[in-house]
Design a protein around this motif. Structure first.
Motif, short mmCIF file in Angstrom:
data_model
loop_
_atom_site.label_atom_id
_atom_site.label_comp_id
_atom_site.label_asym_id
_atom_site.label_seq_id
_atom_site.Cartn_x
_atom_site.Cartn_y
_atom_site.Cartn_z
N ASN A 42 0.82 -1.21 0.00
CA ASN A 42 0.00 0.00 0.00
C ASN A 42 0.86 1.26 0.00
O ASN A 42 0.59 2.20 -0.73
N VAL A 55 -8.26 5.43 -4.18
CA VAL A 55 -7.33 6.15 -3.31
C VAL A 55 -7.88 6.22 -1.88
O VAL A 55 -7.15 6.06 -0.91
N GLN A 56 -9.18 6.45 -1.77
CA GLN A 56 -9.81 6.50 -0.45
C GLN A 56 -9.71 5.15 0.26
O GLN A 56 -9.45 5.09 1.46
N ARG A 59 -6.12 4.59 1.46
CA ARG A 59 -5.87 5.38 2.67
C ARG A 59 -6.54 4.72 3.89
O ARG A 59 -5.95 4.64 4.96
N TRP A 60 -7.76 4.24 3.71
CA TRP A 60 -8.50 3.56 4.78
C TRP A 60 -7.71 2.34 5.26
O TRP A 60 -7.56 2.12 6.47
N ARG A 62 -4.45 1.77 4.90
CA ARG A 62 -3.18 2.21 5.49
C ARG A 62 -3.37 2.63 6.95
O ARG A 62 -2.65 2.19 7.83
N TRP A 63 -4.37 3.47 7.20
CA TRP A 63 -4.58 3.94 8.57
C TRP A 63 -5.13 2.85 9.48
O TRP A 63 -4.86 2.86 10.69
#
Length: 112
Positions: A42, A55-56, A59-60, A62-63
């Protein structure tokens, strides 16, 4: 020809990378290596995804993984066994919820 490539509907975009990463994240009860591999993939993805939707999700993911590892690390550093176990369980349940919510929204094609 180029104008038809950019006018594809959301349902036809390639979601295989996001599905692969959610699959790797779902393997966390067995080993943490697939989760770390998912984070590595990622983080080193080129940022040229044309879809804000994908992309969203990246990011979801990854966090979610970073938060999971932070709480697991806190549980490892705590010397009180009941508190450490509680942190492990809370992190696992939270992470499972994030995987389900993200993966289902990816399948449905909705935003997180």
């Amino acid at each position: 020809m180029a104008s038809t490539l950019h006018s594809q509907p959301l349902a036809l975009e390639d979601k295989s990378l996001a599905h692969l990463l959610y699959g790797l994240m779902a393997c966390f009860p067995l080993f943490l290596i697939p989760v770390a591999l998912s984070l590595f993939i990622n983080l080193y993805q080129p940022p040229n995804h044309s879809s804000r939707f994908i992309v969203q999700h990246l990011r979801w993911q990854r966090w979610s993984i970073i938060g999971f590892f932070l709480v697991l690390s806190a549980g490892y550093l705590v010397n009180i066994p009941w508190l450490s176990t509680t942190l492990y369980l809370a992190a696992s349940l939270w992470f499972i919820g994030r995987i389900f919510k993200g993966w289902l929204s990816l399948i449905e094609g909705s935003n997180i």
